[in-house]
Write a protein that holds these residues in place. Structure first.
Motif, PDB file in Angstrom:
ATOM      1  N   GLY A 164       0.795  -1.213   0.000  1.00 31.91           N
ATOM      2  CA  GLY A 164       0.000   0.000   0.000  1.00 31.91           C
ATOM      3  C   GLY A 164       0.830   1.266   0.000  1.00 31.91           C
ATOM      4  N   LYS A 175     -10.669  -5.078   7.867  1.00 31.42           N
ATOM      5  CA  LYS A 175      -9.662  -6.132   7.752  1.00 31.42           C
ATOM      6  C   LYS A 175     -10.261  -7.531   7.681  1.00 31.42           C
ATOM      7  CE  LYS A 175      -7.744  -4.705  11.467  1.00 31.42           C
ATOM      8  NZ  LYS A 175      -6.853  -4.605  12.641  1.00 31.42           N
ATOM      9  N   TYR A 177      -9.563  -6.315   1.401  1.00 32.74           N
ATOM     10  CA  TYR A 177      -8.384  -5.510   1.084  1.00 32.74           C
ATOM     11  C   TYR A 177      -7.499  -6.201   0.052  1.00 32.74           C
ATOM     12  CZ  TYR A 177      -3.941  -3.094   1.675  1.00 32.74           C
ATOM     13  OH  TYR A 177      -2.775  -2.423   1.446  1.00 32.74           O
ATOM     14  N   GLN A 181      -7.538  -1.016   4.947  1.00 33.84           N
ATOM     15  CA  GLN A 181      -6.496  -1.668   5.735  1.00 33.84           C
ATOM     16  C   GLN A 181      -6.726  -1.508   7.232  1.00 33.84           C
ATOM     17  OE1 GLN A 181      -4.185  -3.613   4.742  1.00 33.84           O
ATOM     18  NE2 GLN A 181      -2.856  -3.800   6.531  1.00 33.84           N
ATOM     19  N   GLN A 192      -0.247   0.815  11.387  1.00 33.70           N
ATOM     20  CA  GLN A 192      -1.242   1.286  10.438  1.00 33.70           C
ATOM     21  C   GLN A 192      -1.981   2.512  10.965  1.00 33.70           C
ATOM     22  OE1 GLN A 192      -1.598   0.306   7.343  1.00 33.70           O
ATOM     23  NE2 GLN A 192      -3.203   1.848   7.040  1.00 33.70           N
ATOM     24  N   GLU A 219      -7.317   3.091   0.510  1.00 34.86           N
ATOM     25  CA  GLU A 219      -6.429   2.007   0.952  1.00 34.86           C
ATOM     26  C   GLU A 219      -6.270   1.999   2.468  1.00 34.86           C
ATOM     27  OE1 GLU A 219      -2.793   0.030   2.158  1.00 34.86           O
ATOM     28  OE2 GLU A 219      -3.110   2.197   2.191  1.00 34.86           O
TER      29      GLU A 219
END
Length: 369
Positions: A71, A140, A145, A136, A234, A132
């Motif tokens: 990503g 999930k 994804y 993500q 993340q 994205e």
């Protein structure tokens, strides 16, 4: 004698006039060129600084293990779009200023269309980044994804953004349509509202991602948990992208709004619009600083690259460090052998001390010592 004196007297005024006109022309030239020193320094500093920061951002995505995910290829695309301004447009402006061609029409057209292409690529790229990050971070479960952001699809998105941006700018240049800062033509500035559509979509997706991520964080805190390592990374990346996009809006929205207002009310003046345009381009030079200040992995990557470059530029330091490392390894190796020898010696002599303690205590004692 009279004629000679008459001729000399007649030649002096003309020569004095030539000298005075030459001096006045030289003064005017120096005054006109002195006003270009500030823009030359500005373009030069931001070109070097911005190019370095963008290269560091791309390199950090390579050298840092926590950032090596598919990503983040979209972040590489963002840095490449910023390099289009800092490493291509700004150096051309510096050369144009030194050559005295800054006021030429083709130089202005180059600067305008290059910045417009960078703007279009950045807008579409941020929309892809927001989607994205949302999938993500907040979606999930399942293979949603993996199905939406495969490697092939990400490469297709990147190529699509560049093809769409270059095609749009080329069409405007060939047809001479749309807003043009160089020609001071703002009659078709209404088409700028088309650019606001992906901006509003990006704002919506980022706001939804931040809201849902906050709910997830609160539920984890109630369970006395902060989540896995991947979730924490993340989360930090999402926050960094949101701040970078907010900075993008702060740099570009004033310029776009000024174009729209000038087309309807002739306010603000053209000089203010040019200043806001320069400010909008500076975003390409400071975007990478956001990731260095907010995200730990990017900051560590920047520090690693700075240290690497410093050691590469100072070869004497590396030569001095090599023998020290060699002596250190030999010393540790010898120390380990001494400890092993002492332990084996003690283990073999302890039974001797126990069995012959009464009869030969002095002998064992000498051997033990």
């Amino acid at each position: 004698m009279e004629s000679s004196s008459y001729n000399s007297g007649s030649e002096n005024p003309s020569s004095n006039g030539n000298i005075s006109s030459f001096n006045s022309t030289r003064v005017e030239y120096m005054n006109s060129r002195s006003s270009e020193v500030g823009p030359l320094i500005l373009y030069g500093v931001f070109s070097v600084f911005g190019s370095t920061i963008n290269i560091f951002e791309i390199s950090s995505l390579i050298v840092q293990e926590t950032l090596c995910r598919r990503g983040n290829v979209l972040l590489v695309n963002q840095a490449l779009a910023n390099l289009l301004v800092s490493a291509v447009s700004f150096p051309v402006m510096c050369v144009a200023i030194l050559a005295g061609l800054r006021n030429e029409h083709f130089i202005c057209e180059w600067e305008w269309h290059t910045a417009l292409a960078c703007f279009l690529v950045t807008v579409m790229n941020y929309l892809c980044i927001s989607v994205e990050n949302y999938l993500q971070t907040c979606r999930k479960e399942g293979d949603l994804y993996d199905n939406c952001f495969r490697v092939q699809l990400i490469l297709i998105l990147i190529l699509t953004t560049w093809v769409a941006a270059i095609s749009f700018v080329t069409t405007l240049f060939v047809l001479q349509r749309g807003p043009n800062l160089c020609q001071e033509n703002f009659e078709d500035s209404s088409m700028l509202f088309v650019f606001f559509v992906p901006v509003f979509l990006t704002i919506t997706v980022f706001a939804k991602a931040v809201y849902e991520q906050r709910n997830i964080t609160q539920s984890l805190s109630q369970q006395n948990s902060i989540g896995s390592r991947e979730e924490i990374l993340q989360r930090h990346l999402l926050n960094s992208n949101v701040v970078a996009f907010t900075l993008f809006l702060c740099f570009w929205l004033p310029f776009l709004i000024s174009l729209t207002l000038h087309s309807m009310t002739s306010v603000p003046p053209i000089s203010t619009i040019h200043q806001l345009f320069t400010l909008a381009q500076i975003y390409s030079c400071v975007c990478g600083i956001v990731y260095a200040l907010i995200h730990d992995s990017f900051r560590q990557g920047y520090i690693y690259l700075i240290r690497y470059l410093c050691f590469k530029t100072h070869g004497e330091l590396s030569k001095l460090m090599t023998p020290e490392k060699t002596r250190g390894t030999v010393r540790v190796h010898i120390g380990m052998e001494t400890r092993v020898g002492d332990r084996s010696r003690k283990s073999t002599r302890i039974p001797c001390v126990i069995s012959h303690y009464e009869s030969s205590s002095s002998k064992c004692e000498e051997d033990f010592l």
